[in-house]
Design a protein around this motif. Structure first.
Motif, PDB file in Angstrom:
ATOM      1  N   MET A 193     -70.501  57.255  74.132  1.00 30.89           N
ATOM      2  CA  MET A 193     -70.047  56.916  75.486  1.00 30.89           C
ATOM      3  C   MET A 193     -69.050  55.773  75.452  1.00 30.89           C
ATOM      4  O   MET A 193     -68.085  55.755  76.240  1.00 30.89           O
ATOM      5  N   ASP A 194     -69.229  54.822  74.555  1.00 29.96           N
ATOM      6  CA  ASP A 194     -68.279  53.707  74.454  1.00 29.96           C
ATOM      7  C   ASP A 194     -66.909  54.214  74.006  1.00 29.96           C
ATOM      8  O   ASP A 194     -65.867  53.779  74.537  1.00 29.96           O
ATOM      9  N   GLN A 195     -66.906  55.151  73.039  1.00 31.07           N
ATOM     10  CA  GLN A 195     -65.639  55.704  72.579  1.00 31.07           C
ATOM     11  C   GLN A 195     -64.951  56.497  73.687  1.00 31.07           C
ATOM     12  O   GLN A 195     -63.733  56.374  73.895  1.00 31.07           O
TER      13      GLN A 195
ATOM     14  N   VAL B 215     -57.252  61.116  77.369  1.00 32.41           N
ATOM     15  CA  VAL B 215     -58.365  62.021  77.668  1.00 32.41           C
ATOM     16  C   VAL B 215     -58.513  63.093  76.581  1.00 32.41           C
ATOM     17  O   VAL B 215     -59.626  63.498  76.239  1.00 32.41           O
ATOM     18  N   GLN B 216     -57.384  63.547  76.042  1.00 36.07           N
ATOM     19  CA  GLN B 216     -57.429  64.592  75.032  1.00 36.07           C
ATOM     20  C   GLN B 216     -58.197  64.138  73.779  1.00 36.07           C
ATOM     21  O   GLN B 216     -58.958  64.910  73.201  1.00 36.07           O
ATOM     22  N   GLN B 217     -57.982  62.894  73.403  1.00 39.08           N
ATOM     23  CA  GLN B 217     -58.705  62.369  72.239  1.00 39.08           C
ATOM     24  C   GLN B 217     -60.205  62.273  72.527  1.00 39.08           C
ATOM     25  O   GLN B 217     -61.032  62.535  71.652  1.00 39.08           O
ATOM     26  N   ALA B 218     -60.539  61.927  73.776  1.00 44.71           N
ATOM     27  CA  ALA B 218     -61.948  61.874  74.173  1.00 44.71           C
ATOM     28  C   ALA B 218     -62.582  63.253  74.090  1.00 44.71           C
ATOM     29  O   ALA B 218     -63.738  63.403  73.661  1.00 44.71           O
TER      30      ALA B 218
ATOM     31  N   MET C 134     -71.937  68.135  77.862  1.00 42.81           N
ATOM     32  CA  MET C 134     -71.845  67.743  79.272  1.00 42.81           C
ATOM     33  C   MET C 134     -70.657  66.822  79.511  1.00 42.81           C
ATOM     34  O   MET C 134     -69.902  67.003  80.487  1.00 42.81           O
ATOM     35  N   ILE C 135     -70.474  65.845  78.634  1.00 42.08           N
ATOM     36  CA  ILE C 135     -69.355  64.913  78.794  1.00 42.08           C
ATOM     37  C   ILE C 135     -68.023  65.642  78.627  1.00 42.08           C
ATOM     38  O   ILE C 135     -67.046  65.362  79.349  1.00 42.08           O
ATOM     39  N   TYR C 136     -67.975  66.595  77.715  1.00 36.13           N
ATOM     40  CA  TYR C 136     -66.751  67.374  77.507  1.00 36.13           C
ATOM     41  C   TYR C 136     -66.377  68.135  78.775  1.00 36.13           C
ATOM     42  O   TYR C 136     -65.200  68.182  79.168  1.00 36.13           O
ATOM     43  N   LYS C 137     -67.365  68.734  79.413  1.00 36.73           N
ATOM     44  CA  LYS C 137     -67.087  69.446  80.668  1.00 36.73           C
ATOM     45  C   LYS C 137     -66.612  68.491  81.746  1.00 36.73           C
ATOM     46  O   LYS C 137     -65.706  68.832  82.535  1.00 36.73           O
TER      47      LYS C 137
ATOM     48  N   SER D 177     -76.891  59.795  80.474  1.00 39.93           N
ATOM     49  CA  SER D 177     -75.507  59.855  80.005  1.00 39.93           C
ATOM     50  C   SER D 177     -74.576  60.398  81.078  1.00 39.93           C
ATOM     51  O   SER D 177     -73.444  59.923  81.235  1.00 39.93           O
ATOM     52  N   SER D 178     -75.030  61.391  81.827  1.00 39.54           N
ATOM     53  CA  SER D 178     -74.192  61.950  82.894  1.00 39.54           C
ATOM     54  C   SER D 178     -73.954  60.928  84.007  1.00 39.54           C
ATOM     55  O   SER D 178     -72.840  60.821  84.542  1.00 39.54           O
ATOM     56  N   ILE D 179     -75.003  60.173  84.345  1.00 43.42           N
ATOM     57  CA  ILE D 179     -74.843  59.120  85.368  1.00 43.42           C
ATOM     58  C   ILE D 179     -73.875  58.050  84.874  1.00 43.42           C
ATOM     59  O   ILE D 179     -73.013  57.576  85.631  1.00 43.42           O
ATOM     60  N   GLU D 180     -74.010  57.684  83.608  1.00 43.05           N
ATOM     61  CA  GLU D 180     -73.111  56.678  83.033  1.00 43.05           C
ATOM     62  C   GLU D 180     -71.660  57.160  83.052  1.00 43.05           C
ATOM     63  O   GLU D 180     -70.738  56.386  83.331  1.00 43.05           O
TER      64      GLU D 180
END
Length: 231
Positions: free
Chosen positions: A73-75, A85-88, A102-105, A219-222
């Motif tokens: 999440m920090d990265q 965003v692409q690197q993320a 989930m974060i990718y979506k 993680s989703s809330i964060e």
């Protein structure tokens, strides 16, 4: 006289039984007992193998799913705030875990209203939870079905034992009755063992899934909070 003869016969049987136990009872192998359980032991063996397979397979799957890097999440936050965003996305793609999916979506939906991003993340989360809970219901079924099959085997064995007694002419040997009973009881013991193993395994896996779901929600809330701060 008949009563005295009966008592004498019973006493001789007890002595013979004790003597035989002293000679060979201690040498009874577990495999011998399991074989004497009858044909109802076959489904119990199959249920035991199924329960062990599900437990091992789910344990490995959940262990892999929980290996989300602590700094993910920090990265992602650093990349998003810098506009990369692409690197993320690439970072999330490299981690095959429910949280990363989930974060990718959510990263794919950046630019959309927050409500749409939340719905997209929630939908992916539901799919991932379904994958995590796969076959848990089957394991719960095994934990309930195994003892009942064991009891059914015992009832069937007792019926066969008493049919054998009814077919005997003259005095019924206590050995005949006791042998039929202990062979019938083997299925009950086996069914209970299989049921207990499956039940303990099921509860352990449910606990692990609950921990993963909690981590996914956190993680989703964060991630949503990060997007709100960015705006």
């Amino acid at each position: 006289m008949t009563l005295l003869q009966t008592l004498s016969t019973d006493n001789e049987f007890v002595v013979d039984t004790v003597a035989s136990m002293g000679k060979s009872g201690s040498n009874i192998e577990l495999i011998d007992l399991l074989i004497k359980g009858g044909y109802m032991m076959i489904p119990l063996y199959l249920l035991f193998v199924l329960a062990v397979y599900i437990f091992v397979e789910r344990t490995i799957t959940l262990k892999k799913a929980s290996k989300t890097p602590k700094g993910l999440m920090d990265q992602v936050k650093m990349m998003v705030q810098s506009g990369n965003v692409q690197q993320a996305k690439l970072i999330c793609q490299g981690e095959n875990t429910p949280v990363a999916q989930m974060i990718y979506k959510g990263l794919e939906r950046i630019g959309s209203p927050l409500k749409n991003i939340e719905v997209a993340i929630e939908n992916v989360g539901k799919i991932e939870i379904y994958k995590l809970e796969k076959n848990l219901g089957l394991l719960a079924t095994v934990s309930g079905a195994a003892p009942m099959i064991g009891f059914l085997g015992t009832v069937a064995g007792m019926i066969r034992a008493f049919i054998g007694v009814a077919q005997e002419e003259g005095m019924v040997s206590p050995k005949l009755l006791s042998t039929g009973i202990y062979e019938a009881m083997i299925t009950t013991a086996t069914g209970l063992v299989v049921g207990i193993v499956a039940y303990l395994g099921y509860n352990y896996l449910v606990t692990q899934v609950s921990k993963l779901i909690h981590n996914m929600e956190y993680s989703s809330i964060e991630f949503i909070d990060m997007l709100q701060e960015k705006k």
